[in-house]
Design a protein around this motif. Structure first.
Motif, PDB file in Angstrom:
ATOM      1  N   VAL A 144      -4.423   3.018  -1.229  1.00 12.93           N
ATOM      2  CA  VAL A 144      -5.590   2.430  -0.581  1.00 12.93           C
ATOM      3  C   VAL A 144      -5.909   3.157   0.721  1.00 12.93           C
ATOM      4  CG1 VAL A 144      -6.436   0.327   0.526  1.00 12.93           C
ATOM      5  CG2 VAL A 144      -5.244   0.181  -1.640  1.00 12.93           C
ATOM      6  N   LEU A 145      -4.883   3.455   1.504  1.00 14.68           N
ATOM      7  CA  LEU A 145      -5.106   4.142   2.782  1.00 14.68           C
ATOM      8  C   LEU A 145      -5.345   5.628   2.569  1.00 14.68           C
ATOM      9  CD1 LEU A 145      -2.503   2.335   5.045  1.00 14.68           C
ATOM     10  CD2 LEU A 145      -4.977   2.050   5.025  1.00 14.68           C
ATOM     11  N   PHE A 150      -4.025  -5.971  -5.104  1.00 15.65           N
ATOM     12  CA  PHE A 150      -2.998  -6.715  -4.383  1.00 15.65           C
ATOM     13  C   PHE A 150      -2.896  -8.159  -4.878  1.00 15.65           C
ATOM     14  CE2 PHE A 150      -4.246  -3.256  -1.619  1.00 15.65           C
ATOM     15  CZ  PHE A 150      -3.013  -2.763  -1.220  1.00 15.65           C
ATOM     16  N   PRO A 151      -2.284  -8.355  -6.051  1.00 19.26           N
ATOM     17  CA  PRO A 151      -2.056  -9.734  -6.509  1.00 19.26           C
ATOM     18  C   PRO A 151      -1.049 -10.438  -5.579  1.00 19.26           C
ATOM     19  CG  PRO A 151      -0.953  -8.157  -7.948  1.00 19.26           C
ATOM     20  CD  PRO A 151      -1.755  -7.361  -6.971  1.00 19.26           C
ATOM     21  N   LYS A 152      -0.879 -11.722  -5.769  1.00 13.33           N
ATOM     22  CA  LYS A 152      -0.036 -12.531  -4.886  1.00 13.33           C
ATOM     23  C   LYS A 152       1.418 -12.050  -4.809  1.00 13.33           C
ATOM     24  CE  LYS A 152      -2.647 -16.842  -5.215  1.00 13.33           C
ATOM     25  NZ  LYS A 152      -3.555 -16.538  -4.176  1.00 13.33           N
ATOM     26  N   ASP A 153       1.911 -11.390  -5.856  1.00 15.44           N
ATOM     27  CA  ASP A 153       3.292 -10.893  -5.792  1.00 15.44           C
ATOM     28  C   ASP A 153       3.377  -9.542  -5.080  1.00 15.44           C
ATOM     29  OD1 ASP A 153       1.938  -9.861  -8.024  1.00 15.44           O
ATOM     30  OD2 ASP A 153       3.811  -9.381  -9.050  1.00 15.44           O
ATOM     31  N   PHE A 154       2.238  -8.972  -4.679  1.00 13.32           N
ATOM     32  CA  PHE A 154       2.211  -7.725  -3.904  1.00 13.32           C
ATOM     33  C   PHE A 154       1.932  -8.005  -2.418  1.00 13.32           C
ATOM     34  CE2 PHE A 154       1.233  -4.064  -7.032  1.00 13.32           C
ATOM     35  CZ  PHE A 154       2.092  -4.597  -7.973  1.00 13.32           C
ATOM     36  N   ALA A 167       0.383   7.971   5.501  1.00 17.69           N
ATOM     37  CA  ALA A 167       0.660   6.754   4.734  1.00 17.69           C
ATOM     38  C   ALA A 167       1.522   7.063   3.527  1.00 17.69           C
ATOM     39  CB  ALA A 167      -0.643   6.087   4.308  1.00 17.69           C
ATOM     40  N   ILE A 168       1.228   8.150   2.842  1.00 22.52           N
ATOM     41  CA  ILE A 168       2.004   8.524   1.659  1.00 22.52           C
ATOM     42  C   ILE A 168       3.443   8.851   2.039  1.00 22.52           C
ATOM     43  CG2 ILE A 168       2.250  10.278  -0.147  1.00 22.52           C
ATOM     44  CD1 ILE A 168      -0.896  10.390  -0.131  1.00 22.52           C
ATOM     45  N   LEU A 169       3.623   9.670   3.075  1.00 18.35           N
ATOM     46  CA  LEU A 169       4.974  10.046   3.502  1.00 18.35           C
ATOM     47  C   LEU A 169       5.758   8.836   4.006  1.00 18.35           C
ATOM     48  CD1 LEU A 169       4.186  13.418   5.308  1.00 18.35           C
ATOM     49  CD2 LEU A 169       5.306  13.111   3.092  1.00 18.35           C
ATOM     50  N   MET A 170       5.104   7.963   4.768  1.00 19.06           N
ATOM     51  CA  MET A 170       5.774   6.781   5.289  1.00 19.06           C
ATOM     52  C   MET A 170       6.132   5.834   4.147  1.00 19.06           C
ATOM     53  SD  MET A 170       7.132   5.497   7.894  1.00 19.06           S
ATOM     54  CE  MET A 170       6.531   6.600   9.144  1.00 19.06           C
ATOM     55  N   ARG A 187      -8.896  -4.230   6.381  1.00 20.57           N
ATOM     56  CA  ARG A 187     -10.167  -3.932   5.732  1.00 20.57           C
ATOM     57  C   ARG A 187      -9.955  -3.196   4.419  1.00 20.57           C
ATOM     58  NH1 ARG A 187     -12.797  -0.754   9.686  1.00 20.57           N
ATOM     59  NH2 ARG A 187     -12.229  -2.113  11.388  1.00 20.57           N
ATOM     60  N   ALA A 188      -9.062  -2.209   4.432  1.00 22.82           N
ATOM     61  CA  ALA A 188      -8.792  -1.428   3.224  1.00 22.82           C
ATOM     62  C   ALA A 188      -8.214  -2.317   2.129  1.00 22.82           C
ATOM     63  CB  ALA A 188      -7.831  -0.279   3.538  1.00 22.82           C
ATOM     64  N   VAL A 189      -7.350  -3.250   2.505  1.00 24.27           N
ATOM     65  CA  VAL A 189      -6.759  -4.169   1.525  1.00 24.27           C
ATOM     66  C   VAL A 189      -7.831  -5.095   0.958  1.00 24.27           C
ATOM     67  CG1 VAL A 189      -5.147  -6.097   1.249  1.00 24.27           C
ATOM     68  CG2 VAL A 189      -4.434  -4.039   2.477  1.00 24.27           C
TER      69      VAL A 189
END
Length: 179
Positions: free
Chosen positions: A99-100, A53-57, A105-108, A44-46
């Motif tokens: 996004v998250l 998030f273009p195709k290369d991401f 999320a940042i640490l991971m 959902r966030a994406v």
């Protein structure tokens, strides 16, 4: 960022990195688990931030890629998921932290990006060693038979031959032992 997350060994993360469309990627289900969120929350966030998030991401897997990954897993890790898995490249994974926007999320993400960097360094080191071996091999003269033999063994170690594997298990007495 005062909290610490559980340290995940690099080898565990490396096993979650796959080659799809000639790119190193991680799947949405694995990333959601690492970030401590549900896969549907990550998706959902994406989708809310699709412009990031273009195709290369990030890209969605096609049915052939899904089948190929299931063969690699041995069984379906999605348990019959109803949605098409998303694959995130290194850049897409970096974008996920914004996004998250959670501390975990940042640490991971920092940890995952470091693993990607180490993998890239290992590949470059491997290429350098191969180039140096080739250069040394060219310098060896015909009189150095033992050294050439060593180079042949090194080549075999670096490029192992893959032949038919020997079947394992029990055989009945009336079965042939040669396959």
């Amino acid at each position: 960022m005062s909290k610490k997350i559980a340290v995940i060994p690099d080898q565990v993360l490396m096993k979650k990195i796959f080659i799809v469309r000639n790119q190193k990627v991680m799947l949405d289900t694995d990333l959601a688990g690492l970030y401590g969120v549900e896969t549907k929350q990550l998706k959902r966030a994406v989708k809310r931030n699709a412009e990031r998030f273009p195709k290369d991401f990030m890209f969605e897997l096609n049915s052939k890629e899904i089948a190929n990954l299931r063969c690699q897993f041995g069984t379906s890790s999605w348990g019959g998921a109803r949605y098409i898995p998303m694959a995130f490249t290194e850049q897409g994974i970096a974008m996920l932290s914004s996004v998250l926007n959670s501390e975990r999320a940042i640490l991971m993400n920092i940890h995952i990006i470091r693993v990607f960097t180490r993998m890239r360094e290992m590949l470059l080191t491997h290429k350098d060693i191969l180039l140096q071996l080739k250069q040394l091999e060219r310098k060896v003269t015909n009189q150095d038979g033992d050294i050439k033999l060593i180079f042949e063994y090194l080549k075999e170690l670096l490029n192992p031959k893959t032949g038919p594997m020997r079947k394992i298990g029990f055989r009945r007495k009336d079965e042939s032992t040669i396959d």
